[in-house]
Design a protein around this motif. Structure first.
Motif, PDB file in Angstrom:
ATOM      1  N   THR A 143      49.716  73.433  42.607  1.00 19.17           N
ATOM      2  CA  THR A 143      50.098  72.466  41.578  1.00 19.17           C
ATOM      3  C   THR A 143      48.900  72.194  40.659  1.00 19.17           C
ATOM      4  N   ASN A 144      49.179  71.412  39.644  1.00 20.84           N
ATOM      5  CA  ASN A 144      48.127  70.990  38.718  1.00 20.84           C
ATOM      6  C   ASN A 144      47.708  69.547  38.974  1.00 20.84           C
ATOM      7  N   ASP A 145      48.054  69.041  40.158  1.00 20.33           N
ATOM      8  CA  ASP A 145      47.807  67.635  40.469  1.00 20.33           C
ATOM      9  C   ASP A 145      46.322  67.299  40.440  1.00 20.33           C
ATOM     10  N   GLY A 146      45.487  68.181  40.968  1.00 20.49           N
ATOM     11  CA  GLY A 146      44.053  67.914  40.997  1.00 20.49           C
ATOM     12  C   GLY A 146      43.459  67.773  39.612  1.00 20.49           C
ATOM     13  N   GLN A 147      43.813  68.700  38.716  1.00 16.03           N
ATOM     14  CA  GLN A 147      43.302  68.643  37.351  1.00 16.03           C
ATOM     15  C   GLN A 147      43.846  67.423  36.610  1.00 16.03           C
ATOM     16  N   GLN A 148      45.082  67.056  36.902  1.00 17.02           N
ATOM     17  CA  GLN A 148      45.653  65.861  36.288  1.00 17.02           C
ATOM     18  C   GLN A 148      44.881  64.615  36.687  1.00 17.02           C
ATOM     19  N   ARG A 149      44.499  64.549  37.957  1.00 15.31           N
ATOM     20  CA  ARG A 149      43.744  63.385  38.432  1.00 15.31           C
ATOM     21  C   ARG A 149      42.388  63.296  37.742  1.00 15.31           C
ATOM     22  N   ILE A 150      41.727  64.419  37.613  1.00 15.99           N
ATOM     23  CA  ILE A 150      40.409  64.448  36.966  1.00 15.99           C
ATOM     24  C   ILE A 150      40.521  63.998  35.514  1.00 15.99           C
ATOM     25  N   GLN A 151      41.534  64.520  34.812  1.00 18.47           N
ATOM     26  CA  GLN A 151      41.741  64.144  33.413  1.00 18.47           C
ATOM     27  C   GLN A 151      42.150  62.683  33.278  1.00 18.47           C
ATOM     28  N   GLN A 152      42.988  62.216  34.219  1.00 19.28           N
ATOM     29  CA  GLN A 152      43.428  60.824  34.161  1.00 19.28           C
ATOM     30  C   GLN A 152      42.265  59.865  34.375  1.00 19.28           C
ATOM     31  N   LEU A 153      41.376  60.218  35.303  1.00 18.63           N
ATOM     32  CA  LEU A 153      40.206  59.377  35.545  1.00 18.63           C
ATOM     33  C   LEU A 153      39.331  59.294  34.292  1.00 18.63           C
ATOM     34  N   ALA A 154      39.055  60.451  33.687  1.00 18.07           N
ATOM     35  CA  ALA A 154      38.227  60.467  32.482  1.00 18.07           C
ATOM     36  C   ALA A 154      38.870  59.643  31.370  1.00 18.07           C
ATOM     37  N   CYS A 155      40.166  59.746  31.265  1.00 17.65           N
ATOM     38  CA  CYS A 155      40.898  59.005  30.245  1.00 17.65           C
ATOM     39  C   CYS A 155      40.831  57.501  30.508  1.00 17.65           C
ATOM     40  N   ASN A 156      41.058  57.104  31.751  1.00 12.71           N
ATOM     41  CA  ASN A 156      41.022  55.688  32.118  1.00 12.71           C
ATOM     42  C   ASN A 156      39.646  55.077  31.868  1.00 12.71           C
ATOM     43  N   VAL A 157      38.614  55.841  32.202  1.00 15.09           N
ATOM     44  CA  VAL A 157      37.240  55.350  32.039  1.00 15.09           C
ATOM     45  C   VAL A 157      36.953  55.039  30.579  1.00 15.09           C
ATOM     46  N   ARG A 158      37.266  55.973  29.704  1.00 23.51           N
ATOM     47  CA  ARG A 158      36.973  55.788  28.287  1.00 23.51           C
ATOM     48  C   ARG A 158      37.820  54.666  27.690  1.00 23.51           C
ATOM     49  N   TYR A 159      39.068  54.593  28.088  1.00 24.31           N
ATOM     50  CA  TYR A 159      39.975  53.561  27.595  1.00 24.31           C
ATOM     51  C   TYR A 159      39.483  52.171  27.989  1.00 24.31           C
TER      52      TYR A 159
END
Length: 534
Positions: free
Chosen positions: A404-420
């Motif tokens: 799955t792409n779940d791992g990459q989604q988590r990494i991207q979501q974290l980066a997004c949340n941090v900046r937001y």
């Protein structure tokens, strides 16, 4: 030739799949080094020092009243007879008695749920001003902004927990033995092989405790006649390991490359004290993400210096592995440097992987040396099956081996949340420390009275946060430290930002001179929503 001699000669010679949003943060540039450490306002520093002075004066007064019997003494009494040497000095707990106890309700808060994106805090009440607590039986549901659950793997359901449960059925809970005896299970070798591949290292060794990974393994690498150059803000586990090693320790200013180079030049020119002999080896110890400052180490510059002066580099990636970089491989991935340029890769499994323990990775000769001579490997019980399988499962997801792409989604979501989250705090006028991409987001509160006020008021608004003060920080640099997770939804972050806006207005936390002081409702929502794409 023994393995220890060989290694010394070698060193001396040279969240989940249903995320609805997607972050526009996939193609990060090679260098993103924007970090902000706005200076403490002079008036805030003066008021903070004055506050501690008043609290200390009141503490001395209360100690005098306790001594003459006017006030009841509630601290522990030395059980030994009077003619014995005291087991401990009463003054050592002055700070605990008179300052810490006043706000003890905001520390060590027990929870009664999984430490995920949301958590249940067990309410405590005290009838004696925080000397003792009783549970009220009430559980307070809160957004968890204090745990290091960066990728959201702290779960009690899903593939990781299922693998952990199955491993108990097959292997039990413990080996009850060290790895040098009968505790070297197959799953530990599987974990180490997978971790070495993930880090692009030759070999890896795992340990059951992250703190001990530093404290008990640094002494196997350096000793008398060696020099350790340590960042002044390094974690206590690194400091303890350096002290236990017997090597000479020379701290350099935090992330100050000029100071580091000056220390390296001085060490090479002057050599050891008294004898002036050359140092056997020089080891630079730094962290990837500094957990109290939210800053990232300047890895490319450190590597350049360590090559120039023929030193060795020990990199602690406890807070950066999994949480930083486009593939989650820490600051090595973030700065796009060659992993072989770091001599010792260290990290923990307690944060991004939602488990326990730590690892060291590097050249095979180095890892073989540690396997033989590390006290942590020799004398501690080997890691249990559920702990290992939690890591293996999380690591497989991050690497995409689960299909799955779940791992990459988590990494991207974290980066997004941090900046937001970080951008809006800055734009509201708070002083926010650290790198723009760090999942650790410290907001300065300075004054001691606000340590408790911020924590209590945030909890009233459904946000569990961590507030930190002296002696964990400098006297004038108390802070509230937010830890962002991939498990946080946009709605959770908005709730937390609204709560912080209200609390910041209530207790006057907007200290910034660089940004205008604005309320959360005044911010342009569309601008921040660009961080999220449908």
């Amino acid at each position: 030739m023994s393995p220890k001699t060989a290694i010394n000669q070698k060193m001396n010679k040279s969240f989940s799949s249903n995320l609805k949003t997607k972050c526009a943060y996939e193609n990060e540039p090679k260098y993103q080094d924007h970090e902000d450490f706005e200076e403490t306002p002079t008036w805030a520093a003066v008021v903070t020092v004055l506050g501690y002075a008043i609290l200390s004066a009141l503490g001395w007064l209360r100690d005098f009243l306790r001594h003459i019997g006017f006030e009841e003494k509630k601290t522990a009494h030395d059980p030994n007879p009077k003619n014995f040497v005291p087991l401990y000095q009463s003054y050592e707990c002055f700070y605990t008695r008179n300052l810490y106890t006043r706000i003890r309700d905001v520390f060590n808060q027990p929870i009664a749920s999984v430490a995920g994106a949301k958590v249940h805090i067990m309410e405590r009440i005290s009838d004696d001003f925080n000397w003792t607590f009783k549970f009220s039986g009430k559980k307070i549901p809160s957004i968890n902004l204090g745990s290091y659950n960066y990728l959201g793997f702290a779960e009690n359901q899903g593939p990781c927990s299922e693998q952990a449960i199955k491993s108990i059925e097959k292997y039990g809970v413990s080996t009850c033995s060290t790895r040098h005896e009968l505790g070297n299970q197959r799953y530990m070798q599987e974990l180490e092989t997978l971790m070495a591949e993930y880090l692009n290292a030759e070999d890896c060794i795992a340990f059951g405790m992250g703190f001990a990974t530093n404290a008990l393994n640094i002494p196997t690498l350096v000793g008398q006649g060696d020099l350790i150059l340590s960042d002044r803000l390094n974690h206590i586990s690194l400091i303890l390991g350096a002290r236990l090693s017997g090597a000479t320790i020379c701290p350099f200013n935090h992330n100050d490359m000029k100071d580091l180079e000056s220390q390296l030049r001085k060490a090479i020119i002057s050599g050891q004290p008294r004898t002036c002999r050359p140092w056997k080896k020089i080891l630079i110890i730094v962290e990837g993400v500094y957990s109290m400052e939210g800053s990232l180490c300047k890895l490319p510059e450190i590597i350049e210096l360590k090559k120039k002066y023929k030193a060795y580099l020990y990199m602690d990636e406890a807070h950066s592995i999994g949480a930083i970089g486009s593939r989650g491989r820490g600051v090595v991935d973030y700065w796009r440097v060659d992993p072989n340029d770091i001599d010792v890769h260290m990290g923990t499994f307690t944060k991004s992987f939602g488990s326990a323990g730590g690892y060291i990775a590097g050249k095979k000769a180095l890892i073989d040396h540690i396997r033989i001579y590390s006290h942590s490997a020799c004398y501690s019980t080997s890691m249990s099956a559920p702990v290992c399988y939690q890591i293996i499962s999380a690591l497989s997801i991050i690497m995409g081996r689960d299909g799955t792409n779940d791992g990459q989604q988590r990494i991207q979501q974290l980066a997004c949340n941090v900046r937001y989250f970080r951008r809006q705090l800055v734009d509201m006028g708070f002083i926010v420390y650290g790198n723009d991409n760090s999942p650790v987001v410290p907001v300065m509160i300075f004054m001691p009275a606000k340590i408790a006020a911020v924590n209590r008021e945030m909890l009233k608004r459904g946000c569990a946060v961590v507030t930190v003060g002296f002696p964990a920080t400098l006297l004038t640099e108390s802070r509230v430290r937010f830890c962002i997770s991939a498990g946080h939804t946009k709605e959770m972050l908005d709730h937390a930002l609204k709560a912080m806006d209200e609390v910041g207005h209530l207790v006057s936390l907007r200290y910034s001179k660089q940004k205008p002081h604005r309320r959360w409702i005044e911010l342009d929502r569309a601008d921040y929503d660009k961080e999220y794409l449908s």
